[in-house]
Design a protein around this motif. Structure first.
Motif, short mmCIF file in Angstrom:
data_model
loop_
_atom_site.label_atom_id
_atom_site.label_comp_id
_atom_site.label_asym_id
_atom_site.label_seq_id
_atom_site.Cartn_x
_atom_site.Cartn_y
_atom_site.Cartn_z
N GLU A 146 38.49 34.72 46.65
CA GLU A 146 38.09 35.97 46.53
C GLU A 146 39.04 36.72 45.82
O GLU A 146 38.47 37.79 45.09
CB GLU A 146 37.60 36.58 48.01
CG GLU A 146 36.38 35.83 48.57
CD GLU A 146 36.06 36.46 49.93
OE1 GLU A 146 35.03 36.22 50.37
OE2 GLU A 146 37.01 37.12 50.35
N ALA A 147 40.22 36.70 46.10
CA ALA A 147 41.21 37.57 45.31
C ALA A 147 41.22 37.18 43.97
O ALA A 147 41.38 38.22 42.98
CB ALA A 147 42.49 37.15 45.82
N LEU A 148 41.03 35.95 43.58
CA LEU A 148 40.85 35.71 42.06
C LEU A 148 39.41 36.27 41.44
O LEU A 148 39.52 36.61 40.26
CB LEU A 148 40.94 34.13 41.87
CG LEU A 148 41.49 33.57 40.55
CD1 LEU A 148 42.81 34.00 40.18
CD2 LEU A 148 41.34 31.96 40.60
N GLY A 149 38.57 36.01 42.26
CA GLY A 149 37.27 36.63 41.88
C GLY A 149 37.20 38.15 41.68
O GLY A 149 36.29 38.89 41.28
N SER A 150 38.31 38.91 42.31
CA SER A 150 38.55 40.55 42.11
C SER A 150 39.29 40.77 41.05
O SER A 150 39.35 42.11 41.03
CB SER A 150 39.10 40.88 43.53
OG SER A 150 38.15 40.51 44.61
N LEU A 151 39.86 40.22 40.29
CA LEU A 151 40.57 40.59 39.10
C LEU A 151 39.99 41.54 38.42
O LEU A 151 38.69 41.43 37.91
CB LEU A 151 40.93 39.55 38.16
CG LEU A 151 41.82 38.41 38.81
CD1 LEU A 151 42.14 37.25 37.67
CD2 LEU A 151 43.14 39.09 39.25
N PRO A 152 40.36 42.62 38.20
CA PRO A 152 39.73 43.94 37.64
C PRO A 152 39.08 43.89 36.18
O PRO A 152 39.91 43.94 35.37
CB PRO A 152 40.56 45.15 37.93
CG PRO A 152 41.86 44.43 37.68
CD PRO A 152 41.88 43.03 38.38
N PHE A 153 37.91 43.81 36.12
CA PHE A 153 37.13 44.36 34.70
C PHE A 153 35.68 44.45 34.80
O PHE A 153 35.23 44.39 36.04
CB PHE A 153 37.37 42.88 33.76
CG PHE A 153 36.54 41.75 34.37
CD1 PHE A 153 35.21 41.42 34.19
CD2 PHE A 153 37.05 40.79 34.93
CE1 PHE A 153 34.62 40.26 34.58
CE2 PHE A 153 36.54 39.46 35.53
CZ PHE A 153 35.10 39.55 35.35
N GLY A 154 35.21 45.24 33.88
CA GLY A 154 33.76 45.86 34.26
C GLY A 154 32.88 44.86 33.29
O GLY A 154 33.00 44.43 32.26
N ILE A 155 31.78 45.00 33.91
CA ILE A 155 30.45 44.28 33.26
C ILE A 155 29.51 45.59 33.02
O ILE A 155 29.35 46.05 33.90
CB ILE A 155 29.92 43.17 33.80
CG1 ILE A 155 30.87 41.93 33.93
CG2 ILE A 155 28.56 42.60 33.16
CD1 ILE A 155 31.17 41.33 32.67
N HIS A 156 28.94 45.71 31.89
CA HIS A 156 28.02 46.56 31.51
C HIS A 156 26.76 46.09 30.98
O HIS A 156 26.64 45.68 29.94
CB HIS A 156 28.52 47.90 30.85
CG HIS A 156 29.93 48.21 31.17
ND1 HIS A 156 30.02 49.26 32.30
CD2 HIS A 156 31.43 48.39 30.99
CE1 HIS A 156 31.24 49.58 32.64
NE2 HIS A 156 31.87 48.94 31.78
N GLY A 157 25.65 46.12 31.65
CA GLY A 157 24.21 45.44 31.30
C GLY A 157 23.64 46.54 30.39
O GLY A 157 24.06 47.67 30.42
N PRO A 158 22.38 45.92 29.94
CA PRO A 158 21.69 46.89 29.35
C PRO A 158 20.92 47.99 30.02
O PRO A 158 20.85 47.96 31.25
CB PRO A 158 20.64 45.94 28.66
CG PRO A 158 20.42 44.72 29.35
CD PRO A 158 21.79 44.76 30.10
N ASP A 159 20.64 49.03 29.44
CA ASP A 159 19.89 50.13 29.99
C ASP A 159 18.56 50.18 29.61
O ASP A 159 17.85 50.64 28.42
CB ASP A 159 20.53 51.60 29.69
CG ASP A 159 19.99 52.90 30.60
OD1 ASP A 159 19.40 52.32 31.44
OD2 ASP A 159 20.19 53.91 30.05
#
Length: 545
Positions: free
Chosen positions: A116-129
């Motif tokens: 979970e710590a590795l899965g929480s490395l910070p980056f954003g995902i922005h899908g279509p609107d």
């Protein structure tokens, strides 16, 4: 900072973490202070921090603490922060190597906290609107009118596939011909049309966004009648399935696609069953599609239906939907794999698509769900070699179908599917060593998925009270009771035991195959690390466990 720095202040936190005479609470607070120090001045961290942290994962006194997960969580956060911090001198590689060792060799709370710590490395995902507005009215149409307005001609009789009516459109398009076009009318019962409208939106979007798609994906073409994608059916159709109790007035959509839209990778029918080589090709294609679309914020949330407990779905806040990180029992795993929402044409059942806009730690569980679904379908492929070998024998002993599995082939498929998913998600091949004990994983998968140890579920009195009498009897009949036997059971008097498995785990117990959910956690975590490094412009992972 008072410890693990390159200055002389190296006693405080180190002493607390390694000495036995400091209790668990003190170690937890020291780990939190360590993370605060890393945030303040990562460059001052001393190399000795890595072996000290690693040693705590092997300490039985910590492992036996009921709250050990929270200490492991702080320690794992520290390792991950160092591992991605870009520190010179190889400290970052040492930290990531420690993380991979924990994932490969630890289990339980230590494994979960690290993944979970590795899965929480910070980056954003922005899908279509996608636009949200829905048509206020839906036209009423007969099946004949739909065919005429679609501008197509039927070349064969109507058949049902689940809640969809299927009509072949080509002379060569017999329903068993993979290249034949078909018209599909998908029904939504008498409920609101919102899910069907959303499905049309996603089919339109995915038909247009094809430029960088790594593999082929046959997206159906929506038929609009009087400008509306959703309509209501007027009249009755022949051979309506018994579970579609209402037909007149159903909301529906129509689309044209190829017959392989209904070609499942693990089909149990000998006439439609794929060879192992073809199965591998289809699974890798879909794994790459799942990864690629998820990285773009186009999230398919239900590759297969996964539940912790279907029978209690109506009164559970989570609807009984499976959360693999919790390690609970997996309900009816083999039945869940019967009709995957992916196949030879690519992904399907577009109503389950959504646009993801958020941070990585919220995406990590979804990545794991997709990977878990792929592993389960791979297991079901072997069981579907003899689909009737399931359940309990007449003497009450579980069916043993382990002879249907090929462990070496299963292990190769798992690695290949992970690599395809990783490539779709991260845009490059995975070149490190996957921190999963594949020999142990495949052995346990065959043991648990090949023998039907867990067949029971219990219909609690509280769940019976949620049902009307006809629904209660129908529920029992759908699960193997004869009509007479169902009528003899009084509703709401006592719990009713049902044999609906195989499940992975006993009713309201832990999953009997934790090796699989832990492997999924490690795979999902590695994908998140790869995506994080890609966003920073770093080289692909080359870490050994």
């Amino acid at each position: 900072m008072t410890a693990f720095t390159r200055s002389n202040h190296t006693t405080g936190l180190k002493e607390i973490l390694i000495r036995k005479d400091y209790d668990f609470s003190a170690k937890y607070l020291a780990a939190k202070r360590l993370n605060e120090g890393i945030k303040e001045d990562l460059g001052s961290i001393h190399p000795e921090v890595i072996p000290v942290i690693e040693s705590l994962y092997h300490d039985p006194a910590i492992r036996d603490q009921t709250q050990c997960y929270f200490l492991y969580k702080e320690l794992s956060r520290a390792l991950c922060a160092i591992g991605v911090g870009g520190i010179n001198g190889g400290l970052d590689q040492a930290a990531l190597s420690a993380v991979f060792k924990i994932l490969a060799h630890q289990s339980g709370h230590a494994h979960r906290a690290t993944a979970e710590a590795l899965g929480s490395l910070p980056f954003g995902i922005h899908g279509p609107d996608l636009r949200r507005e829905e048509p206020q009215e839906t036209p009423w149409l007969s099946l004949h009118t739909v065919l005429i307005k679609s501008g197509v001609e039927a070349h064969g009789g109507l058949q049902w596939r689940g809640r969809s009516m299927v009509v072949p459109l080509d002379q060569k398009g017999a329903l068993d011909h993979a290249e034949g076009r078909i018209l599909v009318l998908k029904l939504n019962g008498s409920g609101p049309p919102s899910s069907l409208f959303r499905e049309c939106q996603w089919m339109d979007f995915l038909s247009e966004e094809t430029s960088d798609r790594p593999v082929s994906f046959r997206v159906p073409r929506v038929i609009r009648i009087h400008g509306a994608p959703v309509f209501r059916l007027d009249g009755n159709a022949p051979a309506t399935p018994s579970d579609l109790r209402t037909f007149h007035g159903c909301h529906a959509v129509a689309f044209i696609t190829h017959w392989d839209y209904f070609a499942y990778p693990n089909d149990a029918d000998p006439k439609r069953r794929l060879s192992p080589g073809r199965f591998r090709t289809v699974m890798l294609k879909n794994a790459m599609l799942f990864g690629h679309l998820t990285a773009q914020g186009v999230l398919h949330s239900a590759p297969i239906p996964l539940f912790h407990n279907r029978v209690q779905a109506s009164r559970r806040r989570d609807g009984g939907v499976y959360e693999w990180q919790q390690g609970g029992r997996l309900d009816r795993w083999l039945a869940s794999c019967r009709y995957p929402n992916f196949g030879c044409s690519g992904l399907r059942d577009f109503e389950h698509f959504s646009s993801f806009n958020g941070i990585s730690r919220m995406l990590y569980p979804h990545v794991g769900t997709q990977l878990l679904s792929l592993l389960l379908v791979a297991g079901s492929y072997f069981r579907n070699r003899k689909p009737n070998e399931v359940g309990l024998k007449p003497d009450g002993t579980p069916v043993d179908a382990r002879h249907l599995f090929e462990r070496t082939l299963l292990g190769k498929w798992i690695l290949d599917m992970f690599d395809a998913y990783y490539q779709g998600f991260c845009g490059s091949r995975f070149s490190g060593e996957l921190p999963v004990n594949m020999d142990r994983l495949t052995h346990r998968m065959v043991e648990e998925m090949g023998v039907d140890h867990h067949m029971e579920e219990i219909l609690r009195v509280a769940d019976q009270h949620q049902m009307e009498a006809p629904e209660f009897r129908r529920f029992l009949e759908d699960r193997g009771f004869t009509r007479e036997a169902a009528r003899r059971i009084p509703k709401g008097v006592a719990d009713v035991t049902l044999h609906t498995g195989p499940h992975l785990g006993g009713f309201n117990q832990r999953i009997s195959l934790p090796e699989m959910t832990e492997a999924v956690g490690a795979m999902a975590a590695v994908c998140m690390l790869g995506k994080y490094r890609q966003r920073l412009g770093l080289d692909p992972i080359q870490i050994s466990s």
